[in-house]
Design an enzyme around this catalytic site. Structure first.
Site, PDB file in Angstrom:
ATOM      1  N   THR A 109       0.831  -1.205   0.000  1.00  0.00           N
ATOM      2  CA  THR A 109       0.000   0.000   0.000  1.00  0.00           C
ATOM      3  C   THR A 109       0.869   1.259   0.000  1.00  0.00           C
ATOM      4  O   THR A 109       2.005   1.231   0.497  1.00  0.00           O
ATOM      5  CB  THR A 109      -0.895   0.014   1.256  1.00  0.00           C
ATOM      6  OG1 THR A 109      -1.435   1.315   1.441  1.00  0.00           O
ATOM      7  CG2 THR A 109      -0.132  -0.347   2.523  1.00  0.00           C
ATOM      8  N   ASP A 110       0.310   2.351  -0.494  1.00  0.00           N
ATOM      9  CA  ASP A 110       1.065   3.612  -0.447  1.00  0.00           C
ATOM     10  C   ASP A 110       1.215   4.129   0.989  1.00  0.00           C
ATOM     11  O   ASP A 110       2.021   5.023   1.248  1.00  0.00           O
ATOM     12  CB  ASP A 110       0.402   4.683  -1.338  1.00  0.00           C
ATOM     13  CG  ASP A 110      -1.000   5.069  -0.921  1.00  0.00           C
ATOM     14  OD1 ASP A 110      -1.561   4.447   0.007  1.00  0.00           O
ATOM     15  OD2 ASP A 110      -1.558   6.019  -1.528  1.00  0.00           O
ATOM     16  N   GLU A 111       0.421   3.564   1.924  1.00  0.00           N
ATOM     17  CA  GLU A 111       0.494   4.058   3.311  1.00  0.00           C
ATOM     18  C   GLU A 111       1.841   3.792   3.962  1.00  0.00           C
ATOM     19  O   GLU A 111       2.169   4.395   4.976  1.00  0.00           O
ATOM     20  CB  GLU A 111      -0.611   3.434   4.170  1.00  0.00           C
ATOM     21  CG  GLU A 111      -1.966   3.930   3.762  1.00  0.00           C
ATOM     22  CD  GLU A 111      -3.028   3.825   4.846  1.00  0.00           C
ATOM     23  OE1 GLU A 111      -2.689   3.641   6.021  1.00  0.00           O
ATOM     24  OE2 GLU A 111      -4.202   3.941   4.483  1.00  0.00           O
TER      25      GLU A 111
ATOM     26  N   TYR B   8      -1.392  -0.369  11.208  1.00  0.00           N
ATOM     27  CA  TYR B   8      -1.646  -1.051   9.925  1.00  0.00           C
ATOM     28  C   TYR B   8      -0.492  -0.797   8.958  1.00  0.00           C
ATOM     29  O   TYR B   8       0.081  -1.729   8.386  1.00  0.00           O
ATOM     30  CB  TYR B   8      -2.973  -0.560   9.322  1.00  0.00           C
ATOM     31  CG  TYR B   8      -3.086  -0.834   7.832  1.00  0.00           C
ATOM     32  CD1 TYR B   8      -3.242  -2.138   7.356  1.00  0.00           C
ATOM     33  CD2 TYR B   8      -3.016   0.203   6.887  1.00  0.00           C
ATOM     34  CE1 TYR B   8      -3.321  -2.399   5.986  1.00  0.00           C
ATOM     35  CE2 TYR B   8      -3.097  -0.053   5.525  1.00  0.00           C
ATOM     36  CZ  TYR B   8      -3.250  -1.353   5.079  1.00  0.00           C
ATOM     37  OH  TYR B   8      -3.319  -1.598   3.729  1.00  0.00           O
TER      38      TYR B   8
ATOM     39  N   LYS C   2       2.340  -3.407   7.264  1.00  0.00           N
ATOM     40  CA  LYS C   2       2.510  -3.599   5.817  1.00  0.00           C
ATOM     41  C   LYS C   2       3.971  -3.301   5.417  1.00  0.00           C
ATOM     42  O   LYS C   2       4.543  -3.983   4.570  1.00  0.00           O
ATOM     43  CB  LYS C   2       1.554  -2.704   5.030  1.00  0.00           C
ATOM     44  CG  LYS C   2       0.080  -3.041   5.185  1.00  0.00           C
ATOM     45  CD  LYS C   2      -0.326  -4.393   4.621  1.00  0.00           C
ATOM     46  CE  LYS C   2      -0.268  -4.472   3.108  1.00  0.00           C
ATOM     47  NZ  LYS C   2      -0.819  -5.768   2.617  1.00  0.00           N
TER      48      LYS C   2
END
Ligand code: NAD
Ligand code: DAU
Length: 339
Positions: free
Chosen positions: A126-128, A151, A155
């Site tokens: 994810t870009d997060e 979260y 990741k």
């Protein structure tokens, strides 16, 4: 024939991926391994449940014995790891299950990929993992990782482990980092489906903080076509950002949903901000565009309409969800947020 282990295939993005592949390809056999957590829903896969190139297994990616058995029995050649705990707000309420599934689970899959010598391992990230942007700039694949929520940290840890398996053992890992998805079958804890369903039920629409946090939106089908391309042509050891250059402040999305549903802006309720709330995401996807010739095909305007209409026409799908455990989650989440 590719024999692909798709994990988390009963969730939002994974089920859209399986539906897409089985409709368009005859050279892929899919084993869908999904634990069916609150987010997993076999109703998403009704159209393909009896497909000759599809087999569903209810199980946990952390279960090494089961994963080993599936690799052996189905002669797995490729892995696409969608399985995850995926909701930031839930990770703020409790981080342990995020670490377990997202980090330990990915590790079990990588160990098995090493043991059985797969041809490709696509890690859906994810870009997060890049953290938060100020008013200018974009995330590039080389942007240092600075995850802010439990979260995002889980990741990022999984990404690091995947790359370590590539460098140390030559496991053919490719990582994708996509921006915010929307579309059919998204669980109504995420911004867009939550706002659609609340508006349809004339419930308040809880907007965090000042509503000006920015997300970069992509239609789930465009994301999945990129994943398919990475599976086919992605270079091992590489990371590919995926996004459709569609930055929007949250409040704009919420107002658009209300307008399309013919509801009043009075339903909007500004509530306490999410702790550690990332201000802005914007993803630069030139690499996948230039190297793999991927392009997003859907405009936000048409795909969001399509999405809203789908929720209007599929009340049974979401009514079943919101009549279950969902109410307890909703109360827990939003009792702490009212101003
Ligand atoms: P989701 O929460 O809708 O689905 C996750 C699926 O994983 C569910 O079917 C769940 O049952 C399954 N699962 C959870 N724990 C498991 C376990 N231990 N073993 C096996 N299965 C398990 O998530 P999503 O939105 O479809 O996201 C899929 C992937 O894409 C995730 O890895 C997420 O980090 C990533 N991602 C999501 C977005 C987004 O906007 N939703 C954007 C970029 C990346
Ligand atoms: O960027 C990719 C990520 O996008 C994925 O990795 C995650 O799995 C996915 O959940 C998503 O994370 P976000 O936190 O950006 O998505 P969410 O839908 O939870 O929130 C989007 C924005 O809307 C965010 O700024 C918080 C805000 N929000 C969200 C909810 C649920 C609200 O204002 N009110 C809400 O009730």
């Amino acid at each position: 024939m590719k024999n692909i282990l798709v994990t988390g295939g009963a969730g939002f993005i994974g089920s859209n991926f399986i539906n897409h592949i089985l409709k368009n390809r005859s050279d892929i056999f899919i084993v869908n391994l999904d634990k069916l957590t609150y987010a997993g829903n076999l109703n998403n896969l009704k159209d393909v449940e009896n497909h000759q190139n599809y087999f569903f297994v209810k199980g946990d990616i952390v279960n090494d014995e089961l994963v080993n058995y599936l690799f052996q029995k189905y002669e797995i050649t490729h892995v696409i790891n969608f399985a995850a705990e995926s909701h930031v707000d839930r990770s703020i309420l409790g981080s342990e299950v995020f670490f377990r599934t997202n980090v330990l689970g990915t590790n079990v899959l990588l160990e098995n990929a090493k043991r059985f010598g797969v041809e490709k391992f696509v890690q859906i990230s994810t870009d997060e993992v890049y953290g938060s942007l100020g008013p200018v700039g974009e995330f590039e694949e080389t942007t240092p990782l600075q995850p802010n929520s439990p979260y995002a940290a889980s990741k990022a840890a999984a990404d690091m482990m995947a790359l370590a398996f590539y460098h140390t053992y030559h496991v053919p890992v490719v990582i994708t980092r996509c921006s915010n998805n929307y579309g059919l079958y998204q669980f109504p804890e995420k911004l867009i489906p939550l706002m659609i369903i609340n508006a349809m039920n004339n419930k308040k629409l809880p907007v965090y903080g000042d509503g000006l946090n920015v997300r970069d939106w992509i239609y789930v089908i465009d994301h999945n076509k990129a994943v398919e391309m990475v599976l086919e042509k992605g270079k091992v050891g590489e990371v590919y950002n995926i996004g459709a250059s569609t930055e929007k402040p949250n409040i704009e999305i919420v107002k658009l949903i209300l307008k399309q549903l013919g509801k009043s802006d009075k339903l909007i309720e500004y509530v306490k901000d999410r702790p550690g709330h990332d201000r802005r995401y914007a993803i630069n996807s030139s690499k996948i565009k230039n190297e793999l010739a991927w392009q997003p095909q859907y405009s936000f305007e048409s795909a969001i309409k399509n999405t809203i209409n789908w929720y209007l026409e599929n009340e049974n799908w979401w009514k079943e969800i919101i009549s279950g455990d969902y109410q307890n989650y909703y109360k827990l989440q939003y009792s702490s947020r009212s101003n």
